[in-house]
Design an enzyme around this catalytic site. Structure first.
Site, PDB file in Angstrom:
ATOM      1  N   THR A 345       0.912  -1.216   0.014  1.00 21.67           N
ATOM      2  CA  THR A 345       0.048  -0.021  -0.051  1.00 21.67           C
ATOM      3  C   THR A 345       0.809   1.188  -0.014  1.00 21.67           C
ATOM      4  O   THR A 345       1.885   1.052   0.377  1.00 21.67           O
ATOM      5  CB  THR A 345      -0.851   0.141   1.303  1.00 21.67           C
ATOM      6  OG1 THR A 345      -1.437  -1.310   1.502  1.00 21.67           O
ATOM      7  CG2 THR A 345      -1.940   0.978   1.296  1.00 21.67           C
ATOM      8  N   GLY A 428      -1.164  -4.711   5.178  1.00 16.10           N
ATOM      9  CA  GLY A 428      -2.471  -4.998   5.231  1.00 16.10           C
ATOM     10  C   GLY A 428      -2.956  -5.079   6.712  1.00 16.10           C
ATOM     11  O   GLY A 428      -3.909  -4.222   7.120  1.00 16.10           O
TER      12      GLY A 428
END
Length: 532
Positions: A345, A428
């Protein structure tokens, strides 16, 4: 390893790549606001951090409009295709959604729509100006960062499976080295189309048709109508109070409520009396994570398909009950099997001198997402939909037109109704845990944002291939007696390197009462905070 923490009055940008941060700063200096800067940074990250994010992924934005004193969230996550069902996979002889490849790309990318909506609502600069830096970086090339190099090396076998990836990331038959020039001409051409045609070209126009034609030629299942139907959503954020502040997150399908639950539990503890590096702190942190993840895994999905009792889950009463169960078992831990999930991310934040603030995060889900690009578009598609279950008894079971359980969760803290802290991280399972580390570091232990990011971190849970949960801890000044203590309490401790990217790459901006900003980027990544 601590970075210099800049302090400024005109604006602040913090992102996981120094070039993207410089783009945001440039937008502020050219007369743009925090919203312009955020969109430009997001687009630049697609160019310079392609292993973490891109036009084929999703994004979530928390935005504060200072003129109106209003906080809003934008959910830029895509839905599964209209004809993508569990039965479709069963007919193919599959009992799980593939993690990679064209059939892991079953949700419409929400990124471009999110850019357009945020810019349309709040932007000041021309749309074309926001995309120009990303176009230049893809067309002329950028030096490969250490983090990008690491992931190219790891994913080299996957890169070899599609010619466009091998040509781009392994141009001489070997991974691009740190500092070598990464050029992405196909992505540059696509970005120019988006610059000239806006969101329409991506969801209704010629570019959309090329994406779908490539998908269907290679056995994918998304259709033109899936793209035409896509719309992100403006939504009301959710929040809880903690130590007299208001902590804000995105509502489901984001996992943001999990960190609010953790804070609610910790509010029952005088945390500043628990030494930050002690076994008691890490044990308590792991146990509140387990409690919150148990609720998260039981309920989190697209709320249009299954009700999520947020009022109960975020109530102080529920938190007290959860905390009592931790204390009843003390000093032992409870068993819990988390779900393994992707962790790749890019989080960034932007503030300006007018008081506007944007906390935003974007992702392809796994490193390089599906590792599939349709045709010559240069768009690496996300594999976010691979987290859907095919089990009808699971709350996150796949269904047509559904958003999946989403790890993305930009954070913000308010004081007196105005932002005082913007925070988020890559990772995550690690996102709520790293946010917990940063929030308690600032709010309980009195750290600056740079000191909070530099604190030794942990991540509890599983990654793909593990059959049980681990408590991974950075081995930086850890007391061996504390490690033995944690093991005696039932934790499977795995020691990581002293600055291990497994525990996430976080960024943060603090807004001080005098109007100044301090910013911080994670030394575990390639980021930079730039003030003006």
């Amino acid at each position: 390893m601590n970075n210099v923490m800049p302090i400024a009055y005109r604006g602040m940008i913090a992102s996981p790549h120094y070039l993207a941060s410089s783009v945001g700063n440039r937008m502020l200096q050219q007369g743009g606001n925090a919203f312009d800067a955020a969109v430009a940074v997001s687009a630049a990250l697609a160019a310079v951090y392609p292993h973490m994010t891109g036009l084929g992924g999703d994004a979530f934005f928390l935005v504060y409009d200072a003129a109106l004193g209003k906080l809003r969230g934008f959910n830029g996550s895509g839905r599964s295709g209209r004809r993508v069902t569990p039965e479709l996979f069963a007919r193919e002889g599959l009992d799980a959604i593939p993690k990679r490849g064209v059939r892991s790309a079953i949700t419409v990318p929400g990124m471009v729509d999110a850019w357009w909506e945020v810019w349309s609502a709040y932007g000041r600069l021309p749309w074309e100006q926001l995309l120009e830096p990303a176009i230049r970086y893809t067309e002329e090339g950028v030096p490969v960062s250490r983090d990008l190099h690491r992931w190219i090396v790891k994913d080299q076998p996957l890169m070899m499976e599609q010619e466009i990836h091998a040509r781009t990331f392994l141009p001489h038959g070997a991974p691009l080295a740190i500092g070598e020039r990464l050029v992405q001409p196909e992505l540059a051409a696509t970005l120019k189309q988006v610059r000239d045609g806006g969101r329409e070209v991506f969801y209704e126009g010629e570019l959309m048709r090329r994406i779908v034609q490539g998908l269907q030629r290679d056995g994918g299942w998304l259709e033109e109508e899936d793209f035409r139907l896509h719309r992100g959503e403006w939504t009301d954020p959710i929040s809880t109070t903690y130590r007299s502040r208001t902590v804000v997150q995105m509502p489901p399908n984001s996992q943001g409520f999990s960190v609010l639950q953790m804070l609610n539990m910790l509010e029952n503890e005088e945390l500043d009396r628990v030494p930050r590096h002690s076994a008691d702190f890490y044990h308590l942190a792991a146990e509140v994570v387990k409690q919150a993840f148990r609720d998260r895994d039981a309920y989190l999905t697209d709320p249009r398909f299954s009700p999520i009792p947020l009022e109960r889950l975020l109530s102080k009463e529920h938190a007290r009950a959860q905390y009592r169960s931790i204390r009843m078992a003390w000093p032992d831990g409870v068993s819990f099997a988390s779900k393994a999930m992707g962790q790749d991310t890019a989080y960034a934040a932007a503030v300006d001198e007018e008081g506007n603030a944007v906390s935003f995060i974007q992702s392809l889900y796994f490193d390089f997402g599906s590792v599939y690009t349709p045709g010559d578009t240069g768009i690496m598609l996300q594999n976010r939909g691979s987290f859907f279950s095919l089990d009808p008894n699971e709350v996150n079971v796949l269904a047509p037109g559904k958003r999946t359980f989403h790890t993305l969760m930009p954070g913000m803290v308010l004081e007196g109704g105005k932002p005082c802290l913007l925070v988020g991280t890559q990772g995550g399972e690690g996102q709520p845990q790293t946010q917990l580390s940063l929030l308690t570091g600032v709010l309980d232990y009195g750290c600056s944002v740079q000191e909070a990011i530099a604190l030794p971190r942990w991540v509890y849970g599983r990654t793909w291939g593990d059959d049980s949960d681990l408590l991974r801890m950075e081995n930086r000044g850890l007391d061996q007696a504390a490690i033995r203590d944690l093991q005696a309490r039932g934790h499977r401790v795995e020691l990581l390197g002293p600055w291990d990217p497994v525990v996430g790459q976080a960024q943060a901006i603090k807004i001080h009462p005098d109007g100044s900003f301090s910013g911080a980027a994670d030394p575990r990544g390639d980021g930079l905070a730039i003030g003006w």
